[in-house]
Design a protein around this motif. Structure first.
Motif: not given
Length: 514
Positions: A403-418
């Motif tokens: 669950f922690f990995g999914l949360c961190v990965g989602g935040i990182a993907f959103a930051t990079i795409s933004t």
């Protein structure tokens, strides 16, 4: 009584003996000297046998006139004697053998009609042959052929007048003071102390008029490259400052503008002093230290055509050989470099740091670091929070970690795409900045070499290399003998080039000019 035959047989007349009358007038016919073998060349390895009494050689052929076996008319010869004479009987010397009648006179029997010769055993025997004065001395002791080792014409080589040993030869003058033996090498060529005017890297600091160039500073390619590479860090810092300004409402814009203008403080003298004192651990030099530093600094700035009063000299209490160029006006050296280097090598170190200031490396690096500081602080906070959350998720077994990995990965993907993938550039920025830093060090070396400090700078680089080797040896000893190897990532992240690369770029300035 039986009468002797009318005609005596033909018998060789005996040679008179030495005791008979007339022996002195007629020497005895002695065959030994004529039958003696010729003398042979002297051979030192084989000693000739000792002289023995004369013995008739066995190879002497028998006399043809006397053959007892073929003369039957003389069968009674041994029994016939002269009238009135007693028969001759020898008790000491036997007559010569029948087959060898020819021999020395002492061994021949007397003639049967001789007039009563005296008894032979009582006659005075001749002296032995080796002791006779007329006879030659024994061959080994002959004066004409002395033994070779004792000959005067061939003395032994070690006792001859051979040349004396080389170090004590009179023709080879001792080196270098003319003493009997040269002094040990370290004492003979010991270099003078660093502060001595006789040191090869000592320079004269007495200069009259100084030419000041119109352009004191410029910005070279490495300074521009450093600014460009800090641009991603600047943008990340701007995002962080903007997010923080949202917490202040209407004052957020003021916070952003204040941060943008704060970059000018790196050229502010009080701010530079605070940075030097608290961040770089520098201090102002004492009057004695200033008296040692300022003449050298004036010589460096005079050669460069730079106004030396635009910069400040600082000292770092350290036992290592180092120097630093910080902000826009700070030149710092360690106490070790100031006290243990000749003034020429110290001038080379200062010229290197002046090259960083003149090329714009110092202010561009400090400016980039200042604007990247908010992003660095945010990154460290994010790493701390992420690590804490990861340790908490491990308490919920694998499900919590997933669950922690999914949360961190989602935040990182959103930051990079933004941000259009801009944060990905941050992963390669440290390597690119290290490469630019290495290039700026080579430019500073070139600046010092162009001012005439290339030999002194090469000597300083050699001392730095030895200092690094000592550090590696200390780490190896602390690691229980395991060698400390430098990884490829550490070499890429190094801000200074290696020793051999720096010496290679100094070779054009070290070669003599024609």
């Amino acid at each position: 009584m039986t009468q002797p035959p009318p005609t005596p047989p033909e018998y060789p007349e005996p040679t008179p003996r030495p005791d008979q009358p007339g022996a002195a007038q007629v020497p005895p016919a002695y065959p030994a000297p004529q039958q003696r073998p010729p003398a042979q060349p002297y051979v030192p390895q084989q000693q000739p046998p000792a002289a023995q009494p004369y013995v008739v050689p066995q190879q002497q052929p028998p006399a043809p006139s006397y053959v007892p076996q073929q003369a039957p008319q003389y069968p009674q010869y041994p029994q016939q004697t002269a009238p009135g004479a007693a028969p001759y009987v020898s008790q000491q010397a036997a007559p010569a053998p029948p087959h060898h009648p020819v021999g020395p006179p002492a061994l021949q029997p007397p003639h049967p009609h001789a007039s009563t010769p005296p008894p032979y055993p009582q006659a005075a025997a001749p002296p032995p042959y080796p002791q006779s004065a007329a006879a030659p001395p024994p061959y080994p002791q002959a004066a004409t052929a002395p033994p070779y080792p004792q000959a005067a014409t061939a003395p032994p080589y070690p006792q001859a007048a051979a040349p004396p040993p080389y170090p004590q030869a009179a023709t080879a003058l001792p080196y270098p003071q003319g003493a009997a033996a040269p002094p040990p090498y370290p004492q003979a060529v010991a270099p003078p102390p660093p502060g001595s005017p006789l040191h090869p890297h000592h320079i004269s600091t007495e200069r009259g008029r100084v030419h000041i160039a119109g352009q004191q500073r410029h910005t070279d390619a490495t300074a521009f490259g450093n600014l460009l590479l800090h641009l991603p860090n600047f943008l990340c810092s701007l995002v962080v400052v903007t997010l923080v300004s949202l917490l202040f409402g209407g004052f957020g814009v003021v916070l952003i503008l204040a941060w943008l203008v704060s970059g000018a403080l790196v050229f502010h003298r009080p701010t530079e002093s605070a940075l030097a004192r608290h961040l770089l651990r520098l201090r102002y030099p004492t009057p004695q230290e200033r008296a040692n530093l300022e003449p050298v600094w004036r010589e460096v700035t005079a050669r460069a055509g730079v106004e030396g009063r635009n910069y400040e000299l600082w000292v770092e209490d350290s036992d290592s050989l180092n120097a630093v160029a910080a902000a826009g006006h700070i030149v710092g050296v360690t106490s070790f470099a100031m006290n243990n280097l000749p003034n020429g090598e110290l001038a080379a170190v200062m010229a290197h740091e002046l090259g960083h200031h003149v090329g714009g490396h110092a202010w561009s690096g400090l400016l980039g670091y200042w604007y990247a500081l908010p992003g660095r602080i945010a990154w460290r906070l994010l790493r701390a929070v992420t690590g804490f959350l990861f340790r908490v998720s491990r308490a919920f077994s694998c499900l919590g970690v997933a669950f922690f990995g999914l949360c961190v990965g989602g935040i990182a993907f959103a930051t990079i795409s933004t941000l259009y993938g801009l944060p990905l550039l941050l992963l390669g920025m440290p390597y690119a900045l290290a490469a630019v830093g290495r290039r700026s060090e080579l430019r500073a070396d070139q600046h010092a070499a162009a001012l005439g400090f290339a030999p002194m700078l090469a000597a300083v680089l050699e001392k730095l290399h030895q200092q690094e080797q000592v550090r590696i040896a200390t780490l190896t000893a602390a690691n229980r003998g395991a060698p400390v190897t430098e990884t490829a990532a550490s070499r890429l992240l190094s801000s200074h080039p290696d020793h051999h690369t720096r010496l290679h770029h100094l070779q054009p300035y070290l070669q003599p000019t024609r």
